[in-house]
Motif scaffolding. Structure first.
Motif, PDB file in Angstrom:
ATOM      1  N   GLY A  30       0.730  -1.265   0.130  1.00  0.00           N
ATOM      2  CA  GLY A  30      -0.001  -0.020  -0.038  1.00  0.00           C
ATOM      3  C   GLY A  30       0.689   1.316  -0.044  1.00  0.00           C
ATOM      4  N   VAL A  31       2.096   1.395  -0.286  1.00  0.00           N
ATOM      5  CA  VAL A  31       2.943   2.425  -0.154  1.00  0.00           C
ATOM      6  C   VAL A  31       2.588   3.460  -1.110  1.00  0.00           C
ATOM      7  CG1 VAL A  31       5.402   3.186  -0.082  1.00  0.00           C
ATOM      8  CG2 VAL A  31       4.863   1.269   1.458  1.00  0.00           C
ATOM      9  N   PRO A  32       2.601   3.059  -2.343  1.00  0.00           N
ATOM     10  CA  PRO A  32       2.160   4.094  -3.508  1.00  0.00           C
ATOM     11  C   PRO A  32       1.189   4.752  -3.096  1.00  0.00           C
ATOM     12  CG  PRO A  32       3.087   2.160  -4.718  1.00  0.00           C
ATOM     13  CD  PRO A  32       2.693   1.698  -3.095  1.00  0.00           C
ATOM     14  N   ALA A  33      -0.116   4.364  -2.892  1.00  0.00           N
ATOM     15  CA  ALA A  33      -1.256   5.133  -2.463  1.00  0.00           C
ATOM     16  C   ALA A  33      -0.924   6.008  -1.371  1.00  0.00           C
ATOM     17  CB  ALA A  33      -2.589   4.279  -2.335  1.00  0.00           C
ATOM     18  N   CYS A 143       6.518   3.265 -10.452  1.00  0.00           N
ATOM     19  CA  CYS A 143       6.273   2.561  -9.222  1.00  0.00           C
ATOM     20  C   CYS A 143       5.616   1.378  -9.525  1.00  0.00           C
ATOM     21  CB  CYS A 143       5.629   3.419  -8.175  1.00  0.00           C
ATOM     22  SG  CYS A 143       3.848   3.396  -8.343  1.00  0.00           S
ATOM     23  N   PHE A 144       4.963   1.204 -10.482  1.00  0.00           N
ATOM     24  CA  PHE A 144       4.087  -0.108 -10.990  1.00  0.00           C
ATOM     25  C   PHE A 144       5.136  -1.157 -11.637  1.00  0.00           C
ATOM     26  CE2 PHE A 144       0.593   3.392 -10.698  1.00  0.00           C
ATOM     27  CZ  PHE A 144       0.114   2.832  -9.605  1.00  0.00           C
ATOM     28  N   PHE A 145       6.166  -0.675 -12.145  1.00  0.00           N
ATOM     29  CA  PHE A 145       7.091  -1.533 -12.917  1.00  0.00           C
ATOM     30  C   PHE A 145       8.192  -2.185 -12.182  1.00  0.00           C
ATOM     31  CE2 PHE A 145       4.755   0.821 -15.841  1.00  0.00           C
ATOM     32  CZ  PHE A 145       4.213   0.111 -16.434  1.00  0.00           C
ATOM     33  N   ASN A 146       7.992  -2.041 -10.676  1.00  0.00           N
ATOM     34  CA  ASN A 146       9.387  -2.679  -9.831  1.00  0.00           C
ATOM     35  C   ASN A 146       8.853  -2.971  -8.568  1.00  0.00           C
ATOM     36  OD1 ASN A 146      10.061  -0.361  -7.729  1.00  0.00           O
ATOM     37  ND2 ASN A 146       9.766   0.795  -9.673  1.00  0.00           N
ATOM     38  N   ALA A 147       9.257  -4.135  -8.095  1.00  0.00           N
ATOM     39  CA  ALA A 147       8.529  -4.672  -6.707  1.00  0.00           C
ATOM     40  C   ALA A 147       8.804  -3.903  -5.497  1.00  0.00           C
ATOM     41  CB  ALA A 147       9.558  -5.981  -6.520  1.00  0.00           C
ATOM     42  N   ARG A 148       9.621  -2.794  -5.624  1.00  0.00           N
ATOM     43  CA  ARG A 148       9.586  -1.990  -4.275  1.00  0.00           C
ATOM     44  C   ARG A 148       8.854  -0.809  -4.238  1.00  0.00           C
ATOM     45  NH1 ARG A 148      14.626  -4.267  -5.101  1.00  0.00           N
ATOM     46  NH2 ARG A 148      15.493  -5.492  -3.309  1.00  0.00           N
TER      47      ARG A 148
END
Length: 175
Positions: A30-33, A143-148
């Motif tokens: 949930g970090v990006p949101a 951010c949607f194209f890497n696991a971190r």
């Protein structure tokens, strides 16, 4: 490592990433949101003193019959200095998080696990604003194209944003 490097305590060995999304997925859940909401909170925190200062400059302009309106020319420089100080002081503080990030239970670390520091926080803010200004906000899709869940400016300055220990502990699956 050479003898000189050992004597000086210098190493050219690469450090591994401190945070592995495979073994610790709770750090990234949930970090990006949460970053988006934290950014909006920080934007409000940054804007409030600037609005108050603009009202003060307006009052000075009225009292001085227009001469004080020249102070409005200082607003861009004041805004930049205030933002750099805010990001440097909060990200470089003991929690490595802005007030918005603290509200959302996330923090910034270097990719190898160290807490952030003042200069890193200020540079992180500069690189964010430059990349978003030059490359449009679409760069946030990184951010949607890497696991971190790292963004472009995170890669450029060597940082990662994770859930803080309290939130990560609550998300950690029981084994």
């Amino acid at each position: 490592m050479t003898d000189d490097q050992q004597r000086l305590g210098v190493s050219n060995d690469l450090k591994p990433h401190a945070y592995d999304p495979e073994t610790n997925p709770e750090l990234f859940d949930g970090v990006p949101a949460r970053r988006v909401i934290a950014f909006l909170i920080d934007l409000i925190i940054l804007a409030i003193p600037l609005v108050v200062l603009a009202l003060f400059f307006f009052a000075v302009g009225i009292v001085t019959l227009g001469f004080g309106f020249v102070l409005f020319g200082l607003m861009p420089a004041i805004a930049v200095v205030w933002a750099l100080f805010y990001y440097g002081a909060t990200l470089g503080g003991p929690r490595s998080a802005t007030l918005g990030m603290r509200t959302m239970d996330i923090e910034m670390r270097t990719w190898y696990g160290s807490p952030a520091y003042f200069v890193l926080g200020a540079v992180h803010a500069i690189v964010f604003w430059v990349t978003v200004s030059v490359l449009t906000p679409l760069i946030l899709l990184v951010c949607f194209f890497n696991a971190r869940g790292r963004l472009l400016h995170d890669f450029l300055v060597g940082t990662v944003v994770i859930n803080n220990p309290a939130r990560a502990g609550a998300l950690r699956p029981t084994r």
